[in-house]
Scaffold this active site. Structure first.
Site, PDB file in Angstrom:
ATOM      1  N   GLY A  10       4.231  -1.587  -3.019  1.00 35.88           N
ATOM      2  CA  GLY A  10       4.117  -0.428  -1.976  1.00 35.88           C
ATOM      3  C   GLY A  10       3.255   0.754  -2.130  1.00 35.88           C
ATOM      4  O   GLY A  10       3.363   1.674  -1.293  1.00 35.88           O
ATOM      5  N   LEU A  11       2.507   0.771  -3.075  1.00 39.72           N
ATOM      6  CA  LEU A  11       1.726   2.050  -3.698  1.00 39.72           C
ATOM      7  C   LEU A  11       0.057   1.786  -3.150  1.00 39.72           C
ATOM      8  O   LEU A  11      -0.649   2.475  -3.630  1.00 39.72           O
ATOM      9  CB  LEU A  11       1.584   2.287  -5.137  1.00 39.72           C
ATOM     10  CG  LEU A  11       3.276   2.623  -5.294  1.00 39.72           C
ATOM     11  CD1 LEU A  11       3.366   3.111  -6.898  1.00 39.72           C
ATOM     12  CD2 LEU A  11       3.990   3.767  -4.613  1.00 39.72           C
ATOM     13  N   GLY A  12       0.158   0.588  -2.310  1.00 40.06           N
ATOM     14  CA  GLY A  12      -1.287   0.508  -1.755  1.00 40.06           C
ATOM     15  C   GLY A  12      -2.550  -0.026  -2.675  1.00 40.06           C
ATOM     16  O   GLY A  12      -3.705   0.283  -2.624  1.00 40.06           O
ATOM     17  N   SER A  13      -1.825  -0.968  -3.550  1.00 40.25           N
ATOM     18  CA  SER A  13      -2.822  -1.510  -4.787  1.00 40.25           C
ATOM     19  C   SER A  13      -3.946  -2.331  -4.093  1.00 40.25           C
ATOM     20  O   SER A  13      -5.041  -2.028  -4.432  1.00 40.25           O
ATOM     21  CB  SER A  13      -1.905  -2.166  -5.632  1.00 40.25           C
ATOM     22  OG  SER A  13      -2.548  -3.326  -6.040  1.00 40.25           O
ATOM     23  N   ALA A  69      -5.376  -1.938  -1.033  1.00 39.32           N
ATOM     24  CA  ALA A  69      -6.524  -1.209  -0.483  1.00 39.32           C
ATOM     25  C   ALA A  69      -7.362  -0.375  -1.521  1.00 39.32           C
ATOM     26  O   ALA A  69      -8.216  -0.302  -1.482  1.00 39.32           O
ATOM     27  CB  ALA A  69      -5.805  -0.388   0.613  1.00 39.32           C
ATOM     28  N   ALA A  70      -6.431   0.024  -2.724  1.00 39.26           N
ATOM     29  CA  ALA A  70      -7.297   0.990  -3.626  1.00 39.26           C
ATOM     30  C   ALA A  70      -8.230   0.269  -4.484  1.00 39.26           C
ATOM     31  O   ALA A  70      -9.208   0.479  -4.886  1.00 39.26           O
ATOM     32  CB  ALA A  70      -6.203   1.488  -4.390  1.00 39.26           C
ATOM     33  N   PRO A  94       0.799  -0.397  -9.795  1.00 39.97           N
ATOM     34  CA  PRO A  94       1.665  -1.772  -9.727  1.00 39.97           C
ATOM     35  C   PRO A  94       1.179  -2.729  -8.281  1.00 39.97           C
ATOM     36  O   PRO A  94       1.210  -1.947  -7.238  1.00 39.97           O
ATOM     37  CB  PRO A  94       2.880  -1.713  -9.731  1.00 39.97           C
ATOM     38  CG  PRO A  94       3.096  -0.126  -9.738  1.00 39.97           C
ATOM     39  CD  PRO A  94       1.696   0.594  -9.756  1.00 39.97           C
ATOM     40  N   ASP A 136      -2.878   2.186   5.121  1.00 45.68           N
ATOM     41  CA  ASP A 136      -2.946   2.075   3.775  1.00 45.68           C
ATOM     42  C   ASP A 136      -4.452   2.508   3.290  1.00 45.68           C
ATOM     43  O   ASP A 136      -4.826   3.325   2.594  1.00 45.68           O
ATOM     44  CB  ASP A 136      -2.944   0.675   3.025  1.00 45.68           C
ATOM     45  CG  ASP A 136      -1.220   0.570   2.974  1.00 45.68           C
ATOM     46  OD1 ASP A 136      -0.501   1.156   3.557  1.00 45.68           O
ATOM     47  OD2 ASP A 136      -0.701  -0.461   2.194  1.00 45.68           O
TER      48      ASP A 136
END
Ligand code: MEV
Length: 312
Positions: free
Chosen positions: A104-107, A109-110, A100, A151
């Site tokens: 906060g889950l590094g979207s 950067a990923a 999402p 991240d």
């Protein structure tokens, strides 16, 4: 050219977010349960580089000349072409992500990592992780204000890191499995907003905020040794302590606090926000046997998604 696919995982920060921007240590791990994927296919002659962001339902064309409102994906692709000294190729890249956005889950950067990894292979010049990490960090800097670099480091290297800004990457061992729930408030919260607010707070009250940041650093150092010793009880206590300090930085929110209280009320050892805060995700440290009850409590308190993950 055959189809080329690359992926990159999400990430969770266990301890130390925000303070890491100011040189304190932080601990983060990859979260492979969610990921971004880039698939590169040959394009039509003369069509140029097309990026399809499937989740957003948007298509971008990468041109040689920069435009002021270029989205991050276009800037990232152009940065890569400049780095590789290659002209704009006739390729199509399709991006899918289950991470999402602004949670906060590094979207960010990923997605950039998957894009640059796949594209560099398609262009015949695969990037090593060090170069890829540096390029993804450049893009993070353009879109996230003053990122620490944690991240992109976790996402590119896909391994747990004990991260101190500007220092060589350290990893750590896990003394006993750490059971975690990752719960989403469902509220998007752009990283640069929370990071900017903390900066303003620090500018206004440097002594008080620096003391909070240092205490977060102490928590992160203690957490590293608790993870290495396999001391889950201490990790829970440190999560509560870290969350109290994040509240002082004003990056918690009612939605996060409601879910944290629900998790702790249902037997979590400790819970805290993860990432930039305000919305996004929180993590709850649990004993394995308590995970189902804590997961149920988080869902009935309004979490839009709860993932269960074990660090080993
Ligand atoms: C964002 O995932 C983590 C923050 O510490 C910002 C950063 O480290 O760049 C809030």
């Amino acid at each position: 050219m055959a189809e080329i696919t690359a992926t990159a995982p999400g990430k969770i920060i266990l301890f130390g977010e925000h303070a890491v921007v100011y040189g304190q240590p932080a601990i983060a791990v990859p979260l492979p349960a969610v990921q971004s994927r880039a698939v590169v296919r040959p394009g039509r002659a003369g069509e140029g580089l097309i990026i399809v962001a499937a989740n957003l339902g948007r298509t971008f064309v990468v041109r040689t000349d920069a435009q002021p409102d270029d989205p991050a994906l276009v800037v990232a692709a152009r940065l890569l072409l400049t780095h590789l000294r290659q002209p704009v190729p006739d390729l199509q890249v399709v991006l899918h992500s289950t991470i999402p956005v602004a949670s906060g889950l590094g979207s960010g950067a990923a997605v950039t990592t998957a894009l640059l990894r796949a594209l560099s292979v398609a262009l015949g010049q695969p990037l090593d992780n060090e170069t890829l990490n540096a390029l993804v960090y450049e893009v993070e800097k353009l879109y996230h204000g003053t990122p620490s670099g944690i991240d992109n480091t976790v996402v590119v290297y896909e391994r747990p890191v004990y991260f101190v800004r500007g220092q060589p990457i350290e990893t750590f061992t896990v003394g006993a499995p750490v059971h975690l729930l990752v719960a989403d408030t469902g509220l998007a919260s752009p990283t640069h907003v929370a990071v900017g607010d903390v900066r303003r707070l620090r500018d206004a009250e440097p002594a008080r905020i620096d003391a909070v940041l240092e205490r977060i650093g102490t928590v992160a150092r203690s957490a590293r040794s608790a993870i290495e010793r396999g001391d889950t009880l201490t990790l829970g206590r440190l999560a509560r302590e870290n969350q109290a300090l994040l509240r002082e930085l004003t990056v918690s929110s009612e939605a996060l606090e409601t879910l944290i209280a629900a998790a702790e009320g249902a037997g979590a050892l400790g819970a805290k926000l993860s990432g930039a805060g305000r919305g996004g995700n929180l993590i709850a440290f649990v004993r394995a046997e308590a995970a189902p009850a804590v997961m149920a409590a988080l869902k009935s308190a309004g979490a839009v998604r709860v993932l269960y993950t074990v660090l080993t």
